[in-house]
Design an enzyme around this catalytic site. Structure first.
Site, mmCIF file in Angstrom:
data_model
loop_
_atom_site.group_PDB
_atom_site.id
_atom_site.type_symbol
_atom_site.label_atom_id
_atom_site.label_comp_id
_atom_site.label_asym_id
_atom_site.label_seq_id
_atom_site.Cartn_x
_atom_site.Cartn_y
_atom_site.Cartn_z
ATOM 1 N N GLY A 54 -17.803 13.665 29.493
ATOM 2 C CA GLY A 54 -17.085 14.796 28.895
ATOM 3 C C GLY A 54 -15.769 14.963 29.650
ATOM 4 O O GLY A 54 -15.771 15.022 30.886
ATOM 5 N N ALA A 55 -14.668 15.037 28.900
ATOM 6 C CA ALA A 55 -13.347 14.984 29.529
ATOM 7 C C ALA A 55 -13.152 15.977 30.691
ATOM 8 O O ALA A 55 -12.769 15.576 31.793
ATOM 9 C CB ALA A 55 -12.279 15.170 28.452
ATOM 10 N N ARG A 90 -12.797 5.419 33.852
ATOM 11 C CA ARG A 90 -12.817 5.599 32.393
ATOM 12 C C ARG A 90 -11.378 5.851 31.926
ATOM 13 O O ARG A 90 -10.696 6.706 32.483
ATOM 14 C CB ARG A 90 -13.744 6.758 31.983
ATOM 15 C CG ARG A 90 -15.220 6.451 32.298
ATOM 16 C CD ARG A 90 -16.171 7.354 31.557
ATOM 17 N NE ARG A 90 -16.184 7.095 30.137
ATOM 18 C CZ ARG A 90 -16.786 7.874 29.245
ATOM 19 N NH1 ARG A 90 -17.413 8.969 29.651
ATOM 20 N NH2 ARG A 90 -16.773 7.595 27.962
ATOM 21 N N GLN A 201 -24.825 11.542 22.195
ATOM 22 C CA GLN A 201 -24.572 12.788 22.940
ATOM 23 C C GLN A 201 -24.920 14.017 22.108
ATOM 24 O O GLN A 201 -25.242 15.070 22.654
ATOM 25 C CB GLN A 201 -23.095 12.868 23.352
ATOM 26 C CG GLN A 201 -22.686 11.893 24.440
ATOM 27 C CD GLN A 201 -22.072 10.640 23.847
ATOM 28 O OE1 GLN A 201 -22.441 10.210 22.756
ATOM 29 N NE2 GLN A 201 -21.143 10.039 24.563
ATOM 30 N N ASP A 242 -10.729 14.366 23.912
ATOM 31 C CA ASP A 242 -10.616 13.665 25.200
ATOM 32 C C ASP A 242 -9.164 13.462 25.590
ATOM 33 O O ASP A 242 -8.845 13.272 26.771
ATOM 34 C CB ASP A 242 -11.355 12.328 25.138
ATOM 35 C CG ASP A 242 -12.842 12.576 24.977
ATOM 36 O OD1 ASP A 242 -13.310 12.721 23.823
ATOM 37 O OD2 ASP A 242 -13.528 12.676 26.012
ATOM 38 N N ASN A 252 -10.883 11.674 20.144
ATOM 39 C CA ASN A 252 -12.197 12.225 20.474
ATOM 40 C C ASN A 252 -13.246 11.144 20.216
ATOM 41 O O ASN A 252 -12.936 10.023 19.798
ATOM 42 C CB ASN A 252 -12.461 13.479 19.624
ATOM 43 C CG ASN A 252 -13.675 14.262 20.099
ATOM 44 O OD1 ASN A 252 -13.790 14.563 21.292
ATOM 45 N ND2 ASN A 252 -14.594 14.577 19.210
ATOM 46 N N LYS A 253 -14.481 11.467 20.461
ATOM 47 C CA LYS A 253 -15.589 10.514 20.337
ATOM 48 C C LYS A 253 -15.560 9.773 19.008
ATOM 49 O O LYS A 253 -15.272 10.369 17.969
ATOM 50 C CB LYS A 253 -16.910 11.278 20.523
ATOM 51 C CG LYS A 253 -18.160 10.445 20.495
ATOM 52 C CD LYS A 253 -18.146 9.294 21.477
ATOM 53 C CE LYS A 253 -17.971 9.708 22.923
ATOM 54 N NZ LYS A 253 -17.743 8.564 23.823
HETATM 55 O O1 MRU Z 1 -18.030 9.474 26.288
HETATM 56 P P1 MRU Z 1 -18.205 10.916 26.658
HETATM 57 O O2 MRU Z 1 -19.593 11.441 26.507
HETATM 58 O O3 MRU Z 1 -17.583 11.227 27.995
HETATM 59 O O4 MRU Z 1 -17.351 11.616 25.525
HETATM 60 C C1 MRU Z 1 -16.559 12.667 25.715
HETATM 61 C C2 MRU Z 1 -17.069 13.781 24.959
HETATM 62 O O5 MRU Z 1 -17.964 14.457 25.397
HETATM 63 C C3 MRU Z 1 -16.538 14.072 23.631
HETATM 64 O O6 MRU Z 1 -15.636 13.178 23.143
HETATM 65 C C4 MRU Z 1 -16.133 15.489 23.482
HETATM 66 O O7 MRU Z 1 -16.127 15.771 22.158
HETATM 67 C C5 MRU Z 1 -14.804 15.843 24.104
HETATM 68 S S1 MRU Z 1 -14.916 16.311 25.795
HETATM 69 C C6 MRU Z 1 -15.318 18.018 25.782
#
Ligand code: MRU
Length: 364
Positions: A54-55, A90, A201, A242, A252-253
């Site tokens: 999570g960012a 990352r 997630q 992110d 984003n994801k």
């Molecule tokens: O790969 P992750 O689990 O680190 O992914 C990031 C996220 O949790 C999501 O993209 C999220 O929607 C944004 S961060 C609050």
């Protein structure tokens, strides 16, 4: 927020004032275990293998990683090496770079003998600010949810993708903070939770969070959202980010873009909740300027879960030896985003919109 009925943050300092504790998110929702980060290498591993993710949380974990590195060696060279190593863990979430740059500038301006104390204090400040920021995002987003729910004789249906709740931050979350605040204020709502392949997630973390908070929710396969929107079963979408460009493009994801397209086609408002630390003021074009993380294909070919005896197991989904690619994020162009929910309020997803809330950053 509550995990197994206990109030907790996702990251905290040991009583020894040096080591860092985190919740091991790779085991949720099946087991609640914590991990100790004893040095910078532990922090690097925790970020890379998604023990923490999570960012915003990645940013805080990076800051504490640098504090751990400084405790071992406070020289300029050691600070630079640790920053580079942590930054390489990352690539997509910009909060990591944001936190490391803030820490680095402060540390290099501090005499080496004082760096350790300064590093821990600054990492703690970044963590505390994240909680305040997410709470403010929650307040602004809750007002929006309240307005959308006004006059409905049924619960408001909100769809979310991935996990942008308190587990992705230090506390409260980004996309889920408005939902928690609205639910606690008595707004009747229901959340559609995208499972979010390949790391799931949504199915494992968002569902775990909403369950813990008693918010009504239903997990759906990633591909179900478009169908639900076509049938009027989604009133509002809120996702996290992110990295967001100064022009309002949202990374984003993986899978977020397809939800935004379906929302656009069906007239469903599509909001993105994010702290200012997720805005990359250096870039405008999300499609060309954001590095998209590509992770181990095994996350696509295999899936893990809990068997009937409670043991954690991993099984293969595909024929053995099959080729797979694992893109972790995608970019939703600003034109598909109804609005950005930030700690300073809600604005249009555009350079002009962001400049109204963040004139101090936008001018640079
Ligand atoms: O790969 P992750 O689990 O680190 O992914 C990031 C996220 O949790 C999501 O993209 C999220 O929607 C944004 S961060 C609050």
């Amino acid at each position: 927020m509550r995990l197994n009925g206990r109030e907790t943050r996702t990251i905290w300092l040991d009583d020894d004032g040096r080591r860092v504790h985190v919740i091991d998110q790779t085991l949720l929702p099946h087991r609640v275990e914590t991990r100790v980060l004893a040095d910078c290498a532990d922090a690097e591993t925790a970020i890379r293998d998604m023990t923490v993710r999570g960012a915003p949380l990645i940013g805080v974990a990076g800051a504490y990683g640098l504090a751990l590195a400084t405790a071992a060696d406070s020289s300029d060279a050691a600070v630079e090496v640790a920053c580079a190593r942590l930054l390489a863990t990352r690539p997509t979430a910009v909060n990591l770079r944001w936190a490391l740059e803030r820490m680095r500038a402060l540390l290099l301006a501090t005499p080496p003998a004082e760096r350790r104390a300064v590093a821990y204090a600054e990492a703690a400040r970044i963590a505390d600010e994240d909680v305040e920021t997410c709470a403010a995002i929650g307040d602004h987003g809750a007002a929006l949810i309240r307005a959308a729910a006004q006059g409905l004789d049924r619960p408001l249906n909100i769809l979310t993708h991935c996990n942008a709740g308190w587990l992705a931050t230090v506390d409260w979350g980004t996309a889920l903070a408005p939902i928690y605040k609205a639910a606690r204020a008595g707004v009747k709502l229901h959340v559609w939770v995208d499972e979010t392949r390949p790391r799931n997630q949504g199915a494992s973390l968002t569902a775990c969070e909403l369950f813990g908070e008693g918010v009504p929710h239903t997990v759906i396969a990633d591909n179900a959202g478009g169908h639900l929107m076509q049938h009027g079963l989604v009133d509002l979408i809120i996702v996290g980010s992110d990295r967001t460009t100064r022009a309002g493009d949202v990374c984003n994801k993986i899978g977020t873009y397809l939800k935004a397209l379906a929302a656009h086609d069906n007239g469903v408002p599509f909001y993105v909740a994010l702290p200012a630390s997720t805005i990359d003021w250096r870039i405008s074009d999300g499609l060309t300027d954001i590095p998209i993380e590509e992770r181990d294909p095994r996350e696509v070919t295999h899936i893990s879960g809990c068997d009937a005896d409670g043991a954690l197991v991993e099984v293969r989904l595909t024929p053995e030896g099959v080729t797979a690619r694992n893109y972790a994020f995608d970019v939703t162009p600003a034109r598909f985003v109804t609005g950005l929910i930030t700690e300073r309020g809600v604005c249009a997803a555009s350079a002009e919109g962001l400049a109204t809330l963040f004139p101090d950053f936008a001018a640079v």
